[in-house]
Write a protein that holds these residues in place. Structure first.
Motif, PDB file in Angstrom:
ATOM      1  N   LYS A  17      64.377  -9.253  57.223  1.00  0.00           N
ATOM      2  CA  LYS A  17      63.021  -9.439  57.753  1.00  0.00           C
ATOM      3  C   LYS A  17      62.822  -8.759  59.096  1.00  0.00           C
ATOM      4  O   LYS A  17      61.712  -8.483  59.482  1.00  0.00           O
ATOM      5  N   GLY A  18      63.887  -8.529  59.861  1.00  0.00           N
ATOM      6  CA  GLY A  18      63.757  -7.878  61.151  1.00  0.00           C
ATOM      7  C   GLY A  18      64.160  -8.772  62.304  1.00  0.00           C
ATOM      8  O   GLY A  18      64.719  -9.855  62.125  1.00  0.00           O
ATOM      9  N   ILE A  19      63.841  -8.311  63.503  1.00  0.00           N
ATOM     10  CA  ILE A  19      64.230  -8.963  64.746  1.00  0.00           C
ATOM     11  C   ILE A  19      62.970  -9.214  65.559  1.00  0.00           C
ATOM     12  O   ILE A  19      62.145  -8.306  65.716  1.00  0.00           O
ATOM     13  N   THR A  20      62.816 -10.414  66.090  1.00  0.00           N
ATOM     14  CA  THR A  20      61.688 -10.746  66.946  1.00  0.00           C
ATOM     15  C   THR A  20      62.219 -11.284  68.267  1.00  0.00           C
ATOM     16  O   THR A  20      63.088 -12.155  68.270  1.00  0.00           O
ATOM     17  N   LEU A  21      61.719 -10.738  69.370  1.00  0.00           N
ATOM     18  CA  LEU A  21      62.100 -11.208  70.699  1.00  0.00           C
ATOM     19  C   LEU A  21      60.859 -11.716  71.407  1.00  0.00           C
ATOM     20  O   LEU A  21      59.814 -11.075  71.386  1.00  0.00           O
ATOM     21  N   ASN A  22      60.989 -12.882  72.041  1.00  0.00           N
ATOM     22  CA  ASN A  22      59.899 -13.472  72.816  1.00  0.00           C
ATOM     23  C   ASN A  22      60.322 -13.544  74.274  1.00  0.00           C
ATOM     24  O   ASN A  22      61.501 -13.662  74.578  1.00  0.00           O
ATOM     25  N   GLY A  23      59.356 -13.474  75.185  1.00  0.00           N
ATOM     26  CA  GLY A  23      59.642 -13.543  76.613  1.00  0.00           C
ATOM     27  C   GLY A  23      59.944 -12.196  77.229  1.00  0.00           C
ATOM     28  O   GLY A  23      60.473 -12.114  78.332  1.00  0.00           O
ATOM     29  N   VAL A  24      59.610 -11.114  76.550  1.00  0.00           N
ATOM     30  CA  VAL A  24      59.891  -9.760  77.031  1.00  0.00           C
ATOM     31  C   VAL A  24      58.807  -9.332  78.023  1.00  0.00           C
ATOM     32  O   VAL A  24      57.619  -9.503  77.772  1.00  0.00           O
ATOM     33  N   THR A  25      59.234  -8.781  79.164  1.00  0.00           N
ATOM     34  CA  THR A  25      58.284  -8.293  80.163  1.00  0.00           C
ATOM     35  C   THR A  25      58.198  -6.774  80.201  1.00  0.00           C
ATOM     36  O   THR A  25      57.218  -6.220  80.658  1.00  0.00           O
ATOM     37  N   ALA A  26      59.250  -6.086  79.703  1.00  0.00           N
ATOM     38  CA  ALA A  26      59.240  -4.618  79.687  1.00  0.00           C
ATOM     39  C   ALA A  26      60.264  -4.106  78.686  1.00  0.00           C
ATOM     40  O   ALA A  26      61.296  -4.729  78.463  1.00  0.00           O
ATOM     41  N   ASP A  57      53.913  -6.230  72.280  1.00  0.00           N
ATOM     42  CA  ASP A  57      52.786  -6.902  72.926  1.00  0.00           C
ATOM     43  C   ASP A  57      53.327  -7.553  74.197  1.00  0.00           C
ATOM     44  O   ASP A  57      53.779  -8.702  74.176  1.00  0.00           O
ATOM     45  N   LEU A  58      53.312  -6.798  75.298  1.00  0.00           N
ATOM     46  CA  LEU A  58      53.889  -7.300  76.540  1.00  0.00           C
ATOM     47  C   LEU A  58      53.059  -8.406  77.179  1.00  0.00           C
ATOM     48  O   LEU A  58      53.591  -9.223  77.924  1.00  0.00           O
ATOM     49  N   GLU A  59      51.766  -8.446  76.891  1.00  0.00           N
ATOM     50  CA  GLU A  59      50.943  -9.546  77.410  1.00  0.00           C
ATOM     51  C   GLU A  59      51.395 -10.876  76.822  1.00  0.00           C
ATOM     52  O   GLU A  59      51.449 -11.877  77.522  1.00  0.00           O
ATOM     53  N   ALA A  60      51.735 -10.863  75.534  1.00  0.00           N
ATOM     54  CA  ALA A  60      52.238 -12.071  74.874  1.00  0.00           C
ATOM     55  C   ALA A  60      53.751 -12.183  75.005  1.00  0.00           C
ATOM     56  O   ALA A  60      54.327 -13.230  74.709  1.00  0.00           O
ATOM     57  N   GLY A  61      54.408 -11.092  75.414  1.00  0.00           N
ATOM     58  CA  GLY A  61      55.858 -11.088  75.568  1.00  0.00           C
ATOM     59  C   GLY A  61      56.622 -10.952  74.273  1.00  0.00           C
ATOM     60  O   GLY A  61      57.754 -11.393  74.161  1.00  0.00           O
ATOM     61  N   VAL A  62      56.007 -10.316  73.259  1.00  0.00           N
ATOM     62  CA  VAL A  62      56.612 -10.225  71.934  1.00  0.00           C
ATOM     63  C   VAL A  62      56.962  -8.780  71.596  1.00  0.00           C
ATOM     64  O   VAL A  62      56.155  -7.873  71.782  1.00  0.00           O
ATOM     65  N   VAL A  63      58.195  -8.588  71.085  1.00  0.00           N
ATOM     66  CA  VAL A  63      58.626  -7.297  70.550  1.00  0.00           C
ATOM     67  C   VAL A  63      59.221  -7.564  69.179  1.00  0.00           C
ATOM     68  O   VAL A  63      60.062  -8.449  69.014  1.00  0.00           O
ATOM     69  N   GLU A  64      58.772  -6.799  68.177  1.00  0.00           N
ATOM     70  CA  GLU A  64      59.309  -6.907  66.821  1.00  0.00           C
ATOM     71  C   GLU A  64      59.956  -5.589  66.441  1.00  0.00           C
ATOM     72  O   GLU A  64      59.411  -4.525  66.721  1.00  0.00           O
ATOM     73  N   MET A  65      61.131  -5.690  65.806  1.00  0.00           N
ATOM     74  CA  MET A  65      61.893  -4.508  65.428  1.00  0.00           C
ATOM     75  C   MET A  65      62.427  -4.658  64.010  1.00  0.00           C
ATOM     76  O   MET A  65      62.615  -5.772  63.535  1.00  0.00           O
ATOM     77  N   GLN A  66      62.685  -3.527  63.382  1.00  0.00           N
ATOM     78  CA  GLN A  66      63.361  -3.481  62.093  1.00  0.00           C
ATOM     79  C   GLN A  66      64.704  -2.811  62.328  1.00  0.00           C
ATOM     80  O   GLN A  66      64.850  -2.019  63.247  1.00  0.00           O
ATOM     81  N   GLY A  67      65.691  -3.108  61.511  1.00  0.00           N
ATOM     82  CA  GLY A  67      66.998  -2.487  61.614  1.00  0.00           C
ATOM     83  C   GLY A  67      68.113  -3.507  61.492  1.00  0.00           C
ATOM     84  O   GLY A  67      67.873  -4.704  61.312  1.00  0.00           O
ATOM     85  N   SER A  68      69.342  -3.020  61.575  1.00  0.00           N
ATOM     86  CA  SER A  68      70.525  -3.876  61.450  1.00  0.00           C
ATOM     87  C   SER A  68      71.092  -4.184  62.827  1.00  0.00           C
ATOM     88  O   SER A  68      71.541  -3.279  63.525  1.00  0.00           O
TER      89      SER A  68
END
Length: 87
Positions: A17-26, A57-68
């Motif tokens: 499904k991928g990787i989701t990170l929350n709390g990202v500022t940059a 989406d840095l305003e929400a602090g979300v980054v989504e990625m695909q990969g292993s």
């Protein structure tokens, strides 16, 4: 004096499904085998294969990625070397 509230960062990796990170500022850097992301509490370095950033989406602090994902490192943000020397 008020204490500053540090927002916690979180990493979710779902098989296929991928990787989701929350709390990202940059997003410091992103490539096919490594991504470096900055949060309020430090830096997260992801290592893996075939990384593809699908949402930032840095305003929400979300980054989504695909990969292993093969590994990750979490560290504190250090002051530049010059500032630490001439403290």
């Amino acid at each position: 004096m008020e204490k500053s509230m540090v927002k916690p960062a979180s990493l979710f990796a779902a098989l296929g499904k991928g990787i989701t990170l929350n709390g990202v500022t940059a997003v410091v850097s992103s490539g096919a085998s490594e991504a470096v992301l900055k949060t309020e509490s430090g830096v997260i370095r992801l290592r893996g294969e075939n990384f593809n950033v699908s949402k930032v989406d840095l305003e929400a602090g979300v980054v989504e990625m695909q990969g292993s994902l093969t590994g990750f490192l979490v560290g504190k943000v250090k002051a530049p070397l010059i500032k630490r020397i001439f403290k």
